[in-house]
Write a protein that holds these residues in place. Structure first.
Motif, PDB file in Angstrom:
ATOM      1  N   CYS A  54       0.829  -1.204   0.000  1.00 21.25           N
ATOM      2  CA  CYS A  54       0.000   0.000   0.000  1.00 21.25           C
ATOM      3  C   CYS A  54       0.868   1.260   0.000  1.00 21.25           C
ATOM      4  O   CYS A  54       1.749   1.401   0.845  1.00 21.25           O
ATOM      5  CB  CYS A  54      -0.911  -0.013   1.221  1.00 21.25           C
ATOM      6  SG  CYS A  54      -1.897   1.481   1.359  1.00 21.25           S
ATOM      7  N   HIS A  57       0.146   3.522   3.443  1.00 23.56           N
ATOM      8  CA  HIS A  57       0.605   3.233   4.801  1.00 23.56           C
ATOM      9  C   HIS A  57       1.796   2.281   4.702  1.00 23.56           C
ATOM     10  O   HIS A  57       1.953   1.574   3.713  1.00 23.56           O
ATOM     11  CB  HIS A  57      -0.534   2.691   5.680  1.00 23.56           C
ATOM     12  CG  HIS A  57      -0.791   1.220   5.567  1.00 23.56           C
ATOM     13  ND1 HIS A  57      -1.533   0.666   4.552  1.00 23.56           N
ATOM     14  CD2 HIS A  57      -0.397   0.191   6.351  1.00 23.56           C
ATOM     15  CE1 HIS A  57      -1.603  -0.640   4.725  1.00 23.56           C
ATOM     16  NE2 HIS A  57      -0.907  -0.967   5.803  1.00 23.56           N
ATOM     17  N   CYS A  75      -7.428  -0.851   0.219  1.00 18.96           N
ATOM     18  CA  CYS A  75      -6.379  -1.394   1.070  1.00 18.96           C
ATOM     19  C   CYS A  75      -7.030  -2.052   2.278  1.00 18.96           C
ATOM     20  O   CYS A  75      -7.773  -1.408   3.014  1.00 18.96           O
ATOM     21  CB  CYS A  75      -5.430  -0.291   1.526  1.00 18.96           C
ATOM     22  SG  CYS A  75      -4.254  -0.906   2.758  1.00 18.96           S
ATOM     23  N   CYS A  78      -5.175  -0.192   5.675  1.00 16.08           N
ATOM     24  CA  CYS A  78      -5.585   1.130   6.176  1.00 16.08           C
ATOM     25  C   CYS A  78      -6.954   1.533   5.639  1.00 16.08           C
ATOM     26  O   CYS A  78      -7.463   2.592   5.964  1.00 16.08           O
ATOM     27  CB  CYS A  78      -4.540   2.186   5.831  1.00 16.08           C
ATOM     28  SG  CYS A  78      -4.353   2.507   4.072  1.00 16.08           S
TER      29      CYS A  78
END
Ligand SMILES: [Zn+2]
Length: 629
Positions: A54, A57, A75, A78
């Motif tokens: 991702c 994050h 995602c 997050c």
């Protein structure tokens, strides 16, 4: 920022009024989301989806998933989600319109921005040009004009040398009525569009700022949008001939190119370091910002003559998760705690407060003790800790009476925080500090919390209901989820066999209604978000990137229909019982109804299933319409 017709919706999504929906759809359609995201992240094919680390994050195992056909990403770590446009906005920190323009350019699509947008855009562009010329003019005056000597000396005394003055393009507005207007020959229309001047009672053009040091204000992309002017006097008020006190700082008014609620001074210079460090320092004044840059922390910004508000948070959250308030203690103490906690939660940021040695401000500290300035930021404490410290610092902790007296204000401060988990950790801390029984404190806190809330901010931008933000999607009934999957991935098999009435779970029902419109997924998600239905939007965003087997059959649909019918009918039978109790239905009718319905439920998975399905559907719909009467 560009595009005059830009408005922000409640969810922070920028709605564009200059680019038509069909063109936005065209841009989405022409942008291969896998290729786009691959410019930033390595994606690997995994089943029907693409996955990778991702970009939003830090993680070591991939939880970022992309659905190429639907043009969506999600995602699982997050929980960010979006489409091509949101991705570009987040990665490049652009507003909606600019993101669409960028993608359109990339895809070779020419946008036909609507007729109204054309002149508005020209007007904006002219205002931006005039502002840029004014900034250059003021800057030149500061560096070169003899009448700016006092200003140069003042800046030097505040540690701002020539290099810093150039870096921040500081300027000097001479002590004259119309030096700027006449030198740049600004028309009355441009004066109004920029706020740089006005036409006075004698019908003459007049400069808005005179005898002031100019701090130009830029938008995040580096376009000058406004100016702030500081009077030169170092101490005491300057009183005008008419007896009014001259304000220390005077900023441009709101114009077509400048909104002070959204603008952060120096964000254009600070954003690189903010992104690099994940931290943003918010100061009270422009000179404090410059001091932080000078001391090697080029990630400071300031609000422009307005208190830190919701719109600043929605800007900052795109850049950093940690927001450090570098205010003097009293100022920070006055920040409306309730709104700070709301914004922390809503925008998923942490707000901390830097603590400076008594009677110093960042600008002074940068000159005398830059290390102390750095320490103050590094050791910044969470906003709640800061407020609690202030209570404890003021208390007399040397006597049992003093400690007991401090308990009440300490618990009041804790009560402001919306999270019970957070509150409770601080309760233990207070118990330690005051040497009081933690159980007693909890009781006291509980009493405060039960009292009717007097809101600190009566006009809070949105109502906070006191509940915790759901950590993840609330578990929803499985048949409903299965039905949504089928609707999403095998619409031709489903046909019209599902109806909204079958969904007993509200979140699922809203998702279903959205899917029923047949609109593109991104539009459906946008529409749900715009209505404030975050749970449904999130459920659909997550489902959009799910990896599912593609070989659904008609039997799958039938099985799901029966399950949906069972739960919907079970719910409705409760209403039948209620009607019986309240004598809306006679016992005879109710009995026959229940018998008929149960008979058909039993038929569902037999050869007569289709008939049973039709009857039950009609019964449910009939019950709904009779209720509406
Ligand atoms: Zn993530």
């Amino acid at each position: 920022m560009t595009g005059a017709g830009v408005g922000r919706t409640s969810n922070g999504y920028l709605l564009n009024m200059a680019i038509s929906d069909s063109e936005i759809a065209q841009v989405r359609g022409a942008t291969d989301i896998v290729a786009l995201i691959s410019e930033y992240v390595a994606l690997k094919k995994s089943g029907q989806r693409w996955t990778g680390l991702c970009p939003f994050h830090g993680e070591k195992t991939p939880s970022f998933s992309v659905n190429a056909e639907e043009g969506r990403y999600y995602c699982f770590g997050c929980r960010v989600s979006g489409d091509q446009i949101t991705f570009v906005r987040e990665m490049q920190h652009l507003d909606f319109v600019d993101a669409v323009r960028l993608l359109a350019d990339r895809a070779g699509i020419e946008l036909h921005e609507d007729a109204n947008a054309g002149p508005a855009r020209k007007e904006r562009q002219a205002a931006l040009d005039a502002m840029q010329r004014a900034v250059a003019w003021y800057h030149d005056r500061l560096l070169n004009a003899p009448d700016a000597r006092g200003a140069r000396e003042y800046l030097k005394s505040r540690g701002i040398n020539g290099e810093l003055a150039r870096r921040f393009q500081l300027g000097w507005a001479p002590d004259d009525w119309d030096a700027l207007c006449t030198s740049l020959d600004l028309t009355p229309k441009l004066l109004e569009a920029t706020g740089l001047g006005f036409v006075n009672k004698r019908k003459r053009r007049q400069d808005a700022l005179r005898a002031r040091i100019i701090f130009p204000i830029f938008d995040p992309s580096g376009k000058a949008v406004a100016v702030g002017g500081r009077i030169l006097a170092t101490a005491g008020d300057v009183v005008r001939p008419d007896g009014r006190v001259e304000p220390k700082y005077k900023n441009s008014p709101e114009t077509i190119i400048y909104s002070k609620r959204k603008t952060l001074y120096a964000l254009n210079w600070a954003k690189d370091d903010i992104i690099k460090t994940g931290e943003i320092i918010v100061c009270e004044g422009y000179t404090d910002v410059i001091a932080f840059f000078h001391a090697g922390m080029p990630r400071a910004v300031a609000t422009c003559g307005t208190a830190l508000g919701e719109e600043h948070f929605s800007t900052m959250r795109n850049f950093a998760k940690r927001i450090v308030l570098a205010y003097d203690a009293d100022q920070a103490g006055q920040s409306a705690a309730a709104s700070v906690y709301q914004w922390e939660q809503k925008h998923e940021v942490d707000v901390a407060v830097a603590r400076f040695p008594a009677k110093t401000d960042p600008a002074e500290l940068a000159l005398t003790n830059p290390d102390a300035l750095r320490d103050a930021v590094t050791n910044a404490v969470p906003f709640l800790q800061f407020r609690l410290n202030r209570v404890l610092d003021a208390a007399n902790l040397s006597t049992p009476e003093g400690r007991a007296r401090a308990a009440q204000p300490a618990m009041r401060v804790l009560a402001e925080h919306p999270s019970e988990l957070v509150r409770d950790q601080y309760v233990m801390q207070v118990a330690d500090a005051l040497r009081l029984d933690v159980g007693l404190l909890r009781t006291q806190l509980g009493e405060i919390l039960r009292r009717p809330v007097t809101r600190e901010v009566p006009n809070a931008p949105y109502e906070y209901d006191g509940s915790e933000r759901p950590a993840t999607i609330a578990p929803t009934p499985r048949p409903g989820l299965e039905a949504l999957r089928l609707k999403l991935h095998a619409p031709q098999l489903v046909g019209d066999r599902f109806i909204a009435r079958y969904f007993v779970n509200e979140v699922q029902r809203e998702v279903f209604k959205g899917l029923e419109t047949g609109d593109a997924l991104s539009n459906v998600i946008d529409a749900l978000e715009r209505r404030g239905d975050e749970q449904s939007a999130r459920l659909l965003a997550e489902m959009a990137v799910e990896d599912v087997p593609r070989d659904f059959t008609a039997e799958d649909v039938t099985a799901v229909v029966s399950q949906l019918l069972r739960s919907a009918v079970a719910e409705e039978l409760k209403n039948v019982e209620r009607d019986l109790r309240s004598e809306v239905l006679s016992p005879d009718v109710a009995m026959i109804t229940v018998r008929d319905v149960k008979e058909r439920l039993a038929m569902l998975e037999t050869e007569d299933g289709a008939v049973a399905e039709r009857d039950l559907r009609e019964w449910l719909l009939a019950r709904t319409s009779s209720e509406a009467l």
